[in-house]
Design an enzyme around this catalytic site. Structure first.
Site, mmCIF file in Angstrom:
data_model
loop_
_atom_site.group_PDB
_atom_site.id
_atom_site.type_symbol
_atom_site.label_atom_id
_atom_site.label_comp_id
_atom_site.label_asym_id
_atom_site.label_seq_id
_atom_site.Cartn_x
_atom_site.Cartn_y
_atom_site.Cartn_z
ATOM 1 N N GLN A 1 -1.884 -7.516 -3.627
ATOM 2 C CA GLN A 1 -0.424 -7.368 -3.534
ATOM 3 C C GLN A 1 0.177 -8.428 -2.597
ATOM 4 O O GLN A 1 1.296 -8.887 -2.797
ATOM 5 C CB GLN A 1 -0.036 -5.972 -3.010
ATOM 6 C CG GLN A 1 -0.232 -4.838 -4.003
ATOM 7 C CD GLN A 1 -1.579 -4.159 -3.885
ATOM 8 O OE1 GLN A 1 -2.588 -4.812 -3.579
ATOM 9 N NE2 GLN A 1 -1.639 -2.862 -4.133
ATOM 10 N N ARG B 1 0.470 9.744 -8.187
ATOM 11 C CA ARG B 1 -0.376 9.140 -7.149
ATOM 12 C C ARG B 1 -0.316 10.063 -5.940
ATOM 13 O O ARG B 1 0.744 10.588 -5.615
ATOM 14 C CB ARG B 1 0.100 7.721 -6.767
ATOM 15 C CG ARG B 1 -0.158 6.666 -7.840
ATOM 16 C CD ARG B 1 0.232 5.273 -7.375
ATOM 17 N NE ARG B 1 -0.772 4.680 -6.480
ATOM 18 C CZ ARG B 1 -0.576 3.563 -5.785
ATOM 19 N NH1 ARG B 1 0.595 2.940 -5.842
ATOM 20 N NH2 ARG B 1 -1.535 3.083 -5.009
ATOM 21 N N ASN C 1 -1.749 3.653 4.966
ATOM 22 C CA ASN C 1 -1.187 2.440 4.367
ATOM 23 C C ASN C 1 -2.293 1.747 3.601
ATOM 24 O O ASN C 1 -3.460 2.165 3.620
ATOM 25 C CB ASN C 1 -0.587 1.528 5.447
ATOM 26 C CG ASN C 1 0.288 0.438 4.825
ATOM 27 O OD1 ASN C 1 1.180 0.714 4.031
ATOM 28 N ND2 ASN C 1 0.011 -0.800 5.190
ATOM 29 N N LYS C 2 -1.927 0.662 2.899
ATOM 30 C CA LYS C 2 -2.912 -0.060 2.103
ATOM 31 C C LYS C 2 -4.209 -0.293 2.888
ATOM 32 O O LYS C 2 -4.185 -0.688 4.050
ATOM 33 C CB LYS C 2 -2.320 -1.401 1.671
ATOM 34 C CG LYS C 2 -3.178 -2.208 0.727
ATOM 35 C CD LYS C 2 -3.633 -1.422 -0.500
ATOM 36 C CE LYS C 2 -2.461 -0.803 -1.215
ATOM 37 N NZ LYS C 2 -2.835 0.197 -2.224
ATOM 38 N N ASP D 1 2.552 4.547 3.624
ATOM 39 C CA ASP D 1 2.694 5.409 2.448
ATOM 40 C C ASP D 1 2.902 6.856 2.852
ATOM 41 O O ASP D 1 3.416 7.657 2.056
ATOM 42 C CB ASP D 1 1.464 5.272 1.550
ATOM 43 C CG ASP D 1 1.434 3.906 0.895
ATOM 44 O OD1 ASP D 1 1.030 2.941 1.569
ATOM 45 O OD2 ASP D 1 1.863 3.787 -0.265
ATOM 46 N N ARG E 1 5.046 0.013 -8.172
ATOM 47 C CA ARG E 1 4.272 0.438 -7.011
ATOM 48 C C ARG E 1 5.129 0.339 -5.765
ATOM 49 O O ARG E 1 6.243 -0.105 -5.799
ATOM 50 C CB ARG E 1 3.038 -0.431 -6.881
ATOM 51 C CG ARG E 1 3.314 -1.953 -7.066
ATOM 52 C CD ARG E 1 2.504 -2.871 -6.240
ATOM 53 N NE ARG E 1 2.631 -2.624 -4.833
ATOM 54 C CZ ARG E 1 3.624 -3.047 -4.064
ATOM 55 N NH1 ARG E 1 4.641 -3.721 -4.567
ATOM 56 N NH2 ARG E 1 3.623 -2.779 -2.770
ATOM 57 N N ALA F 1 5.461 2.756 -1.983
ATOM 58 C CA ALA F 1 5.764 4.159 -1.710
ATOM 59 C C ALA F 1 7.205 4.535 -2.073
ATOM 60 O O ALA F 1 7.424 5.456 -2.859
ATOM 61 C CB ALA F 1 5.455 4.479 -0.249
#
Ligand SMILES: CSC[C@H]1O[C@H](OP(=O)(O)O)[C@H](O)[C@@H]1O
Length: 340
Positions: free
Chosen positions: A187, A86, A238-239, A228, A49, A51
């Site tokens: 994460q 993804r 982003n997350k 990302d 995982r 980006a």
């Protein structure tokens, strides 16, 4: 292809291995990746995982298949399939587009291998450059909050936002890091904590919902997050949970920086509304599974909203730390991202 070694990806003696990040921090399991199906499954399960790293991993797999004499048609199919693995992190699309160009060369086996090696090695340099620029923003004794994982486990180098933190730690700036655990896949709690332990960077793990009161108490000096996908106007994905931090930072007058390589820029996206946000499985929210087994706390048929990312508008960003420099809101508003 030459041997390549990163924290969670290695190409060794003509074999590609991926460190299963879903099993970290308690188990360090290296998985052999031999096919498109293997890589697609690893990416979708976030076993590989980050980006930058998913683009690098997909590129190495395609180059590996070329070294195994796969046909041009099979390689084109592999590129097309991995490009879709993804939808949000644009690095994957950029890497697959580069590999598609390499596939058009006469000696496409060599061109694909050289391209994958260049993508890997370029990322290491981009990480160092971001870290050097970002370190200029860190003062002695800063308490820095970060979200998700943006370190060596997400790149081929020392990371993006976490690379800045490593560089500041190496410069003996005596920083402390607040680590958002980052629900639902943790994460931060699993991977960022694992990385900071190994680097002996002082940190405190928090639940995501604790960040606001820390800011209210004046305990957060700066926030550094990854991205990302960054749109042409500076909005970025982003997350999930990043947007929360940006709003809170604005309210509390805290500097909020996004750190990303230029490979994360997508000037085809005019603004954040154009960024596709990956929706993930409900079971990630109703329970948790990992190297410690499976535990479910919510009803199995609970309605769940589980976007993997959210979008932060440019007006909430203090600065964009890229491998080409630090950009202010004025720079970004002037359209500079279109010309990098
Ligand atoms: C430098 S990685 C950027 C980005 O990728 C992570 O997402 P995921 O863990 O789903 O791959 C996270 O959004 C990081 O900030």
């Amino acid at each position: 292809m030459k041997n390549l070694l990163a924290a969670s990806l290695k190409y060794q003696d003509n074999q590609l291995f991926v460190l299963d990040q879903y099993a970290l921090p308690h188990q360090e399991n290296w998985r052999l990746c031999q096919s498109v199906a293997d890589m697609e499954s690893l990416i979708k399960a976030l076993k590989i995982r980050g980006a930058p790293l998913i683009g690098i991993g997909a590129s190495l797999l395609v180059a590996h298949l070329a070294s195994e004499q796969q046909s041009k048609a099979q390689l084109a199919q592999a590129i097309a399939q991995l490009r879709q693995a993804r939808p949000t992190a644009v690095n994957l699309m950029h890497c697959m587009d580069k590999m598609s160009i390499a596939l058009e060369q006469d000696d496409y086996e060599l061109a694909l291998q050289r391209c994958a090696e260049a993508i890997f090695e370029q990322d290491i340099a981009l990480c160092n450059s971001m870290a050097n620029f970002g370190n200029e923003l860190v003062q002695e004794g800063d308490n820095i909050l970060t979200h998700c994982n943006t370190g060596a486990l997400a790149t081929a180098g020392i990371g993006t936002a976490l690379g800045v933190i490593y560089k500041a730690h190496q410069a003996n700036k005596k920083i402390h890091v607040w680590v958002d655990e980052t629900r639902p896949l943790l994460q931060g709690g699993r991977l960022t904590a694992y990385e900071l332990e190994r680097w002996q960077v002082p940190y405190t793990l928090i639940c995501d919902n604790m960040a606001a009161s820390l800011m209210a108490a004046g305990k957060v000096d700066k926030i550094f997050v990854g991205a990302d996908r960054i749109a042409a106007n500076g909005d970025f994905a982003n997350k999930v949970g990043t947007y929360n931090l940006a709003v809170l930072a604005k309210h509390h007058g805290i500097e909020f920086y996004v750190v990303a390589p230029t490979t994360t820029l997508d000037i085809e996206c005019e603004n954040g509304a154009a960024i596709v946000i990956e929706q993930r499985d409900a079971t990630e929210v109703t329970g948790v599974s990992g190297s410690f087994g499976q535990c479910q706390w919510a009803p199995s048929n609970a309605q769940v909203f589980n976007p993997a990312f959210d979008v932060t508008p440019a007006e909430l960003v203090t600065g964009w730390v890229l491998d080409t420099g630090i950009y202010s809101p004025l720079d970004v508003h002037s359209g500079v991202l279109r010309f990098l």
